[in-house]
Structure formats: structure tokens, C-alpha cells
Design a protein around this motif. Structure first.
Motif, PDB file in Angstrom:
ATOM      1  N   ILE A   2       0.860  -1.171   0.000  1.00 18.55           N
ATOM      2  CA  ILE A   2       0.000   0.000   0.000  1.00 18.55           C
ATOM      3  C   ILE A   2       0.899   1.225   0.000  1.00 18.55           C
ATOM      4  N   LEU A   3       0.584   2.166  -0.867  1.00 20.91           N
ATOM      5  CA  LEU A   3       1.337   3.407  -0.950  1.00 20.91           C
ATOM      6  C   LEU A   3       0.414   4.552  -0.591  1.00 20.91           C
ATOM      7  N   THR A   4       0.899   5.470   0.238  1.00 19.90           N
ATOM      8  CA  THR A   4       0.100   6.631   0.595  1.00 19.90           C
ATOM      9  C   THR A   4       1.014   7.789   0.966  1.00 19.90           C
ATOM     10  N   ASN A   5       0.507   8.985   0.798  1.00 18.13           N
ATOM     11  CA  ASN A   5       1.220  10.162   1.292  1.00 18.13           C
ATOM     12  C   ASN A   5       0.454  10.780   2.463  1.00 18.13           C
ATOM     13  N   ASP A   6      -0.502  10.061   2.998  1.00 18.50           N
ATOM     14  CA  ASP A   6      -1.318  10.515   4.124  1.00 18.50           C
ATOM     15  C   ASP A   6      -0.765   9.899   5.410  1.00 18.50           C
ATOM     16  N   PRO A   7      -0.170  10.690   6.294  1.00 13.60           N
ATOM     17  CA  PRO A   7       0.441  10.143   7.512  1.00 13.60           C
ATOM     18  C   PRO A   7      -0.546   9.410   8.420  1.00 13.60           C
ATOM     19  N   LYS A   8      -1.775   9.910   8.526  1.00 13.73           N
ATOM     20  CA  LYS A   8      -2.767   9.238   9.383  1.00 13.73           C
ATOM     21  C   LYS A   8      -3.140   7.872   8.816  1.00 13.73           C
ATOM     22  N   LEU A   9      -3.330   7.803   7.487  1.00 15.00           N
ATOM     23  CA  LEU A   9      -3.638   6.534   6.848  1.00 15.00           C
ATOM     24  C   LEU A   9      -2.470   5.565   6.996  1.00 15.00           C
ATOM     25  N   LYS A  10      -1.250   6.072   6.838  1.00 10.09           N
ATOM     26  CA  LYS A  10      -0.051   5.233   7.006  1.00 10.09           C
ATOM     27  C   LYS A  10      -0.039   4.611   8.405  1.00 10.09           C
ATOM     28  N   ASP A  11      -0.286   5.418   9.437  1.00  7.32           N
ATOM     29  CA  ASP A  11      -0.277   4.906  10.804  1.00  7.32           C
ATOM     30  C   ASP A  11      -1.369   3.864  11.015  1.00  7.32           C
ATOM     31  N   LEU A  12      -2.560   4.129  10.478  1.00  6.02           N
ATOM     32  CA  LEU A  12      -3.657   3.170  10.608  1.00  6.02           C
ATOM     33  C   LEU A  12      -3.311   1.847   9.927  1.00  6.02           C
ATOM     34  N   LEU A  13      -2.791   1.917   8.710  1.00  2.00           N
ATOM     35  CA  LEU A  13      -2.479   0.692   7.972  1.00  2.00           C
ATOM     36  C   LEU A  13      -1.360  -0.087   8.637  1.00  2.00           C
ATOM     37  N   ARG A  14      -0.370   0.604   9.161  1.00  2.00           N
ATOM     38  CA  ARG A  14       0.703  -0.093   9.889  1.00  2.00           C
ATOM     39  C   ARG A  14       0.147  -0.784  11.120  1.00  2.00           C
ATOM     40  N   SER A  15      -0.789  -0.129  11.794  1.00  2.00           N
ATOM     41  CA  SER A  15      -1.421  -0.741  12.952  1.00  2.00           C
ATOM     42  C   SER A  15      -2.187  -1.999  12.550  1.00  2.00           C
ATOM     43  N   LEU A  16      -2.969  -1.896  11.473  1.00  2.00           N
ATOM     44  CA  LEU A  16      -3.767  -3.043  11.039  1.00  2.00           C
ATOM     45  C   LEU A  16      -2.912  -4.230  10.639  1.00  2.00           C
ATOM     46  N   ARG A  17      -1.752  -3.979  10.024  1.00  2.00           N
ATOM     47  CA  ARG A  17      -0.905  -5.091   9.583  1.00  2.00           C
ATOM     48  C   ARG A  17      -0.135  -5.701  10.741  1.00  2.00           C
ATOM     49  N   HIS A  18      -0.136  -5.022  11.891  1.00  2.00           N
ATOM     50  CA  HIS A  18       0.591  -5.525  13.062  1.00  2.00           C
ATOM     51  C   HIS A  18      -0.398  -5.813  14.194  1.00  2.00           C
ATOM     52  N   HIS A  19      -1.370  -6.637  13.887  1.00  2.00           N
ATOM     53  CA  HIS A  19      -2.371  -7.102  14.851  1.00  2.00           C
ATOM     54  C   HIS A  19      -3.174  -5.976  15.492  1.00  2.00           C
ATOM     55  N   GLY A  20      -3.266  -4.814  14.840  1.00  2.49           N
ATOM     56  CA  GLY A  20      -4.041  -3.704  15.374  1.00  2.49           C
ATOM     57  C   GLY A  20      -3.339  -2.936  16.477  1.00  2.49           C
ATOM     58  N   SER A  21      -2.043  -3.151  16.634  1.00  2.00           N
ATOM     59  CA  SER A  21      -1.340  -2.513  17.754  1.00  2.00           C
ATOM     60  C   SER A  21      -0.936  -1.078  17.431  1.00  2.00           C
ATOM     61  N   GLU A  22      -0.836  -0.301  18.507  1.00  2.00           N
ATOM     62  CA  GLU A  22      -0.299   1.059  18.432  1.00  2.00           C
ATOM     63  C   GLU A  22       0.723   1.210  19.544  1.00  2.00           C
ATOM     64  N   GLY A  23       1.598   0.297  19.593  1.00  2.00           N
ATOM     65  CA  GLY A  23       2.596   0.268  20.659  1.00  2.00           C
ATOM     66  C   GLY A  23       2.634  -1.135  21.230  1.00  2.00           C
ATOM     67  N   LEU A  24       3.641  -1.390  22.012  1.00  2.00           N
ATOM     68  CA  LEU A  24       3.840  -2.725  22.562  1.00  2.00           C
ATOM     69  C   LEU A  24       2.649  -3.149  23.420  1.00  2.00           C
ATOM     70  N   TYR A  25       1.959  -4.178  22.981  1.00  2.00           N
ATOM     71  CA  TYR A  25       0.832  -4.772  23.681  1.00  2.00           C
ATOM     72  C   TYR A  25      -0.370  -3.841  23.840  1.00  2.00           C
ATOM     73  N   GLU A  26      -0.480  -2.860  22.975  1.00  2.00           N
ATOM     74  CA  GLU A  26      -1.638  -1.968  22.959  1.00  2.00           C
ATOM     75  C   GLU A  26      -2.367  -2.178  21.644  1.00  2.00           C
TER      76      GLU A  26
END
Length: 179
Positions: A2-26
């Protein structure tokens, strides 16, 4: 990929690909483990340089279908409902999906003419066995059910020539208008 220039979308997609996490065990959302292996990543890196050209070619093919079907007066509830082409942004047209009440007859007709079609998602989600526990039944989502009955994908890919596409257009016109 996935390619994006939207920082919020980038953060959301990274979270989704990593079990929905936004930090260690969150985990504020449900996600998954959507990482590519090295071979898939290498293939995508080679293909990436062609992405813009492929996207432009598909958009041009979609415009050609639109113009042709409209010039044949095939757009409307008794023939075809065409996909939207956005005024702002763009559609990549991975598929070019028309809708028609006569979907199955049109698909058979095109197949007999040697033209491939596809019916994606012939059963709406609420009628899939994996969602039976939700208790939905036929009739609960009539628009989804209608879309599942009417949607038909026509050939669209970057290498589709205008001559090949015109054969599809002529065949669809022949089906609705006669020869």
C-alpha cells in the motif's frame, strides 16, 4: 503493498498489519499479520515501476467503455448501470463492473462470443455461512442482494487493445439492441 502520502492513513495501515497494535501490547483495533515474504516483496518492487502506467491504461479503458455504452444509449435501468468515474481523485479499475438485471443472460451471451466475464461476490456477506451466527436472512439487505445478482465484470487490463475492447462493446450492444 500500500502506498500513501497521508500520515494518518499510514499509521492506521501499519497498525492493522501488526495485529491492530499502536505500541507494545496496545491493541485499539482488530488487525492481522499482513507482512509479505521476501519473494512477494521482490516481485512487487519490480512491478511498482509499472503501476502508474497500468493505472492510466485501465482508466483510459474505463473511459472508452463509458463513452461507447453512453453513445449506444445503453446506460439506464433497462440495460446497464455503469460504474462511477470519480470527478476528484481516480479509480484504478482493477475491475470494470457493470450492473444489469439481465446479468446471467448477458454473461452467457458474452461467453458464447468468446468474451470472458467474471461475477465477483455472487452471495452478499450477510448470507455467507461464516456470518450465519449474526442471524441475518435473505431480504435483510436488499441493495446488497440486488448488487450480488446484477454485477458483472467486463474485461479490463492495461494490455487490452481498443480493437478487443470494441468487440466487447459491440457484443454488449448486440445483446441489448439486437444486430
Amino acid at each position: 503493498m500500500i502506498l500513501t502520502n497521508d500520515p494518518k492513513l499510514k499509521d492506521l495501515l501499519r497498525s492493522l498489519r501488526h495485529h491492530g497494535s499502536e505500541g507494545l501490547y496496545e491493541h485499539p483495533r482488530v488487525g492481522g499479520n499482513f507482512r509479505l515474504d521476501e519473494i512477494q516483496a521482490a516481485v512487487l518492487l519490480v512491478k511498482l515501476k509499472h503501476l502508474e502506467g497500468w493505472t492510466e491504461a485501465r482508466g483510459a479503458r474505463a473511459q472508452h467503455y463509458h463513452k461507447a455504452f453512453r453513445s449506444l444509449h445503453l446506460e439506464g435501468p433497462d440495460a446497464l448501470i455503469l460504474p462511477d468515474i470519480p470527478k476528484a481523485g481516480r479509480h484504478v479499475f482493477n475491475q470494470y463492473v457493470i450492473r444489469t438485471r439481465r446479468r446471467d443472460d448477458l454473461a452467457r451471451f458474452l461467453t458464447a462470443q468468446g468474451i470472458g466475464t467474471a461475477i465477483y461476490y455472487p452471495r452478499p456477506l450477510h448470507l455467507q455461512a461464516c456470518f450465519a451466527y449474526l442471524g441475518y436472512k435473505e431480504g435483510d439487505f436488499p441493495e446488497s442482494e440486488r448488487a450480488a445478482r446484477e454485477a458483472l465484470a467486463l474485461p479490463i487490463y492495461p494490455e487490452l487493445t481498443e480493437e478487443m475492447q470494441d468487440q466487447v462493446i459491440q457484443a454488449v450492444g448486440s445483446f441489448f439492441l439486437g444486430d
